[in-house]
Structures are given as C-alpha cells and as structure tokens.
Enzyme design. Sequence first.
Site, PDB file in Angstrom:
ATOM      1  N   CYS A 134      13.508  56.887  40.421  1.00 30.32           N
ATOM      2  CA  CYS A 134      12.674  55.811  40.203  1.00 30.32           C
ATOM      3  C   CYS A 134      12.536  54.883  41.432  1.00 30.32           C
ATOM      4  CB  CYS A 134      13.440  54.827  39.103  1.00 30.32           C
ATOM      5  SG  CYS A 134      13.495  55.532  37.351  1.00 30.32           S
TER       6      CYS A 134
ATOM      7  N   THR B 153      11.420  61.007  38.123  1.00 34.62           N
ATOM      8  CA  THR B 153      12.490  61.203  37.162  1.00 34.62           C
ATOM      9  C   THR B 153      12.769  62.628  37.008  1.00 34.62           C
ATOM     10  OG1 THR B 153      11.516  59.259  35.970  1.00 34.62           O
ATOM     11  CG2 THR B 153      12.856  60.775  34.719  1.00 34.62           C
TER      12      THR B 153
ATOM     13  N   HIS C 291      14.316  65.168  34.381  1.00 36.08           N
ATOM     14  CA  HIS C 291      14.713  65.843  32.914  1.00 36.08           C
ATOM     15  C   HIS C 291      15.411  67.075  32.906  1.00 36.08           C
ATOM     16  CE1 HIS C 291      12.518  62.566  31.189  1.00 36.08           C
ATOM     17  NE2 HIS C 291      11.314  62.959  31.914  1.00 36.08           N
TER      18      HIS C 291
ATOM     19  N   GLY D  69       3.955  55.310  33.725  1.00 32.28           N
ATOM     20  CA  GLY D  69       4.141  54.423  34.887  1.00 32.28           C
ATOM     21  C   GLY D  69       5.496  54.854  35.562  1.00 32.28           C
ATOM     22  N   GLY D  70       5.967  54.391  36.448  1.00 29.63           N
ATOM     23  CA  GLY D  70       6.861  54.685  37.419  1.00 29.63           C
ATOM     24  C   GLY D  70       7.029  55.635  38.314  1.00 29.63           C
ATOM     25  N   GLN D  71       8.404  55.890  38.873  1.00 34.17           N
ATOM     26  CA  GLN D  71       8.300  57.046  39.877  1.00 34.17           C
ATOM     27  C   GLN D  71       8.688  58.279  39.435  1.00 34.17           C
ATOM     28  OE1 GLN D  71       9.217  54.765  43.599  1.00 34.17           O
ATOM     29  NE2 GLN D  71       9.043  52.936  42.605  1.00 34.17           N
TER      30      GLN D  71
ATOM     31  N   GLY E 204       8.235  57.598  27.274  1.00 30.08           N
ATOM     32  CA  GLY E 204       9.389  56.665  26.509  1.00 30.08           C
ATOM     33  C   GLY E 204      10.651  56.537  27.133  1.00 30.08           C
ATOM     34  N   VAL E 205      11.956  57.223  26.856  1.00 27.76           N
ATOM     35  CA  VAL E 205      13.069  56.944  27.424  1.00 27.76           C
ATOM     36  C   VAL E 205      13.966  58.518  27.622  1.00 27.76           C
ATOM     37  CG1 VAL E 205      13.158  54.810  26.103  1.00 27.76           C
ATOM     38  CG2 VAL E 205      14.332  56.856  25.277  1.00 27.76           C
ATOM     39  N   ALA E 206      14.952  58.256  28.521  1.00 26.35           N
ATOM     40  CA  ALA E 206      15.636  59.365  28.827  1.00 26.35           C
ATOM     41  C   ALA E 206      17.247  58.908  28.932  1.00 26.35           C
ATOM     42  CB  ALA E 206      15.476  60.176  29.928  1.00 26.35           C
TER      43      ALA E 206
END
Length: 220
Positions: free
Chosen positions: A185, A81, A83, A77-79, A167-169
Amino acid sequence: MTAPSANPPLEWIVSEGRTPYAEALSAMESRVAAIRAGTAAERVWLVEHDPTYTAGTSARPEDLREARFPTFAAGRGGQWTYHGPGQRTGYVMLDLTRPHGSVAARDVRAYVHGLEEWLIRAIDRFNIRAERREGRVGLWVSNRATGGEDKIAAIGVRVTRWVSWHGVALNVDPDLTHFGGIVPCGISEYGVTSLHAQGVPATMEEADSALRAAWSEVFG
C-alpha cells in the site's frame, strides 16, 4: 402468488481451495454487471489465492521491489497488495444505490468506513484491537516488540455504476516474508502482521465465522 423480492438475499460464498486471481476478476466483473442489471443477488465472496501481487490504480512501479510471484493490474483503488495462502480475501459486491445497515446509500466514504468497521469487529472477536489510522489505508495493531504498529488487514475497493467490487484482505496466517517483494500500500515504514503472529492460532474457518458474525452488525 407472492411477488418476487426487489432485493434478493445477499449471497455469502466461501470457495474451497485456491481461486486463480484472473478467474476472480472475471467472476466479479460478471456479477457486478448482473447486480447492476437486477438479475443477480449481491454477494460476499471469501477466497484464498496462490501467492500473487496486485497493483491498484495508484501503484508505483518502483514499489514492486521483487517480482517473486505473478503480478496483476487489479483495477481497484490503492497501490500494491499481496494475496496468498493463509490470507482471507473478501470480495464484496453490493448495490450502493441503497442503504446497507448503517451505511448510507450512494456514499462511498461511508461504505469504506463500513468495511473497516466490519474488519475491526471481526478481529475484536479474537481479542485483538485493530484501529484506523489517518492517512494510512487498512487496519493496524500494536507491535509490542518495537512499540510501533503493523498492518493486519488491507482494503481496496472499486465502484462501477454504484456497484462495489474488490474488498478486504485479512491476514490469518500467511507467510509474512512474501510481503517483502512489495511496498504494501505504498507504506514502507510499518510492518505487516497476522492473527497467528499476534498469538492467535485461528483457523480460516474461525476467521470466516468472525467475519460472518460481524457483517450483520455493520451491514444489516
């Protein structure tokens, strides 16, 4: 003879070096299928990636301002990102048909709230107050210079047949200029920050220790 546990212990894995993003996607997909089949343990997997832009299912093409680095359709999900080195990405693969600590079974909203709480508690160990904001994904901290707020951590999840992945960043010390190639995002009116930019010269190992300690407080 002792019967095998129905729920084998959670695996906590930290990968050395940098993990190619395509490799991470493939590994997560395989592990999610195995968790669903009952043949593998749940896993929290901490990695670093080479500079990469990833697009969630709601990503808008125009929000990729400049394709400085390889881009991937993440399937989460989301837009958009970013990394990259200096950012700790945590891939969380849990069987959501059962409860985990304070997170109720089969409640995706509660699960996302749990991920937020996990990061808030981890970041708090560095004496930084990170907060949720209604209508904005991720965790936010005050920008003393501008009086505004900057994002210090991102969240993007996918749930397949009640098994979570992605998950997370957490931004430990990434090159913050790399976020300039995207609208992170989908939010353009706020900046991005890190533990180092907040005056906390934490190592990746210290960030990992904080994440590990905070995990049990939320997910048991």
